[in-house]
Design a protein around this motif. Structure first.
Motif, PDB file in Angstrom:
ATOM      1  N   ASP A  68      -8.598 -15.507  32.686  1.00  0.00           N
ATOM      2  CA  ASP A  68      -7.201 -15.848  32.426  1.00  0.00           C
ATOM      3  C   ASP A  68      -7.217 -16.990  31.417  1.00  0.00           C
ATOM      4  OD1 ASP A  68      -4.555 -16.492  32.370  1.00  0.00           O
ATOM      5  OD2 ASP A  68      -4.413 -17.164  34.448  1.00  0.00           O
ATOM      6  N   ALA A  69      -6.870 -16.699  30.166  1.00  0.00           N
ATOM      7  CA  ALA A  69      -6.950 -17.702  29.106  1.00  0.00           C
ATOM      8  C   ALA A  69      -5.804 -17.536  28.122  1.00  0.00           C
ATOM      9  CB  ALA A  69      -8.285 -17.588  28.373  1.00  0.00           C
ATOM     10  N   LEU A  70      -5.566 -18.592  27.348  1.00  0.00           N
ATOM     11  CA  LEU A  70      -4.484 -18.570  26.366  1.00  0.00           C
ATOM     12  C   LEU A  70      -4.902 -17.872  25.078  1.00  0.00           C
ATOM     13  CD1 LEU A  70      -3.135 -22.225  26.787  1.00  0.00           C
ATOM     14  CD2 LEU A  70      -2.172 -20.115  27.730  1.00  0.00           C
ATOM     15  N   SER A  71      -6.213 -17.774  24.843  1.00  0.00           N
ATOM     16  CA  SER A  71      -6.697 -17.153  23.613  1.00  0.00           C
ATOM     17  C   SER A  71      -8.084 -16.569  23.845  1.00  0.00           C
ATOM     18  CB  SER A  71      -6.761 -18.183  22.482  1.00  0.00           C
ATOM     19  OG  SER A  71      -7.750 -19.163  22.769  1.00  0.00           O
ATOM     20  N   CYS A  72      -8.513 -15.716  22.915  1.00  0.00           N
ATOM     21  CA  CYS A  72      -9.850 -15.129  23.005  1.00  0.00           C
ATOM     22  C   CYS A  72     -10.920 -16.209  22.855  1.00  0.00           C
ATOM     23  CB  CYS A  72     -10.020 -14.062  21.921  1.00  0.00           C
ATOM     24  SG  CYS A  72      -9.027 -12.565  22.206  1.00  0.00           S
ATOM     25  N   THR A  73     -10.648 -17.202  22.019  1.00  0.00           N
ATOM     26  CA  THR A  73     -11.602 -18.300  21.827  1.00  0.00           C
ATOM     27  C   THR A  73     -11.811 -19.069  23.124  1.00  0.00           C
ATOM     28  OG1 THR A  73     -10.935 -18.537  19.509  1.00  0.00           O
ATOM     29  CG2 THR A  73     -12.067 -20.404  20.524  1.00  0.00           C
TER      30      THR A  73
END
Length: 209
Positions: free
Chosen positions: A30-35
């Protein structure tokens, strides 16, 4: 709302028989971006990798909208569920597909956990498919560290710092010794206590003129 991103890591893994095998394993984050998702998987796996090759082979966003957790489950099943609505103009049924991940130890448990997780749902739905995934682990968002990063970013903003300086100067004029301030953007919060530098006492008016 959670954004679930699948990250595949390729590395040398120690097998049960003592041999080393190059494997590619998928993880969900669960993240805000792929990075951010890539960095999280690298952080989680690094302590368990003793030398050898390690790299992230792919990072892709998924269509998973929700996860039904079960701490006793050791597998993850993807459920494709169709929510059914009625088009009032044409009087026909419309199906909207949604993907939900269910943690369980067997197919039957996955079905039971899904039904239990859907309790209270008012909408009509039908299960189209339940498939076991190859996910090794699922990492929830690290909300505490994310909140601190966002709050620190706000406090470093030049506009915020200018307002803080004006406020501190005004407090000093009024004899306030310390102030606790809070930064918030609606979802992250950070508090800090600021000691107010005291200015010298102003001379009292001379009654003798």
């Amino acid at each position: 709302m959670a954004q679930w991103i699948e990250v595949r890591a390729r590395y040398d893994k120690m097998m049960e028989n003592g041999s080393v095998k190059k494997v590619t394993e998928p993880y969900l984050v669960d993240a805000l971006s792929c990075t951010e998702a890539e960095a999280r998987v690298t952080e989680e796996l690094t302590p368990f990798i003793s030398g050898g090759d390690f790299r992230i082979s792919s990072v892709v966003t998924t269509k998973i909208s929700e996860i039904f957790w079960d701490a006793s489950g050791d597998r993850f099943y993807k459920v494709k569920v169709n929510f059914i609505t009625l088009d009032e103009k044409t009087a026909t049924e419309k199906r909207t597909a949604t993907y939900i991940l269910v943690q369980a130890s067997s197919f039957k448990e996955a079905y039971d956990n899904f039904i239990d997780g859907m309790k209270g749902t008012m909408a009509d739905y039908e299960i189209e498919a339940i498939n076991e995934t190859k996910l090794v682990d699922v990492y929830r968002a690290n909300l505490a560290s994310e909140a601190e990063r966002e709050a620190d970013k706000m406090l470093r903003d030049p506009k915020v710092q200018r307002h803080v300086k004006k406020f501190v100067d005004a407090c000093a004029e009024g004899g306030v010794e310390s102030v606790t301030m809070t930064a918030c953007d609606g979802r992250t919060v950070k508090s800090a206590t600021i000691e107010i530098p005291q200015k010298g006492n102003k001379p009292k008016p001379n009654d003798n003129g």
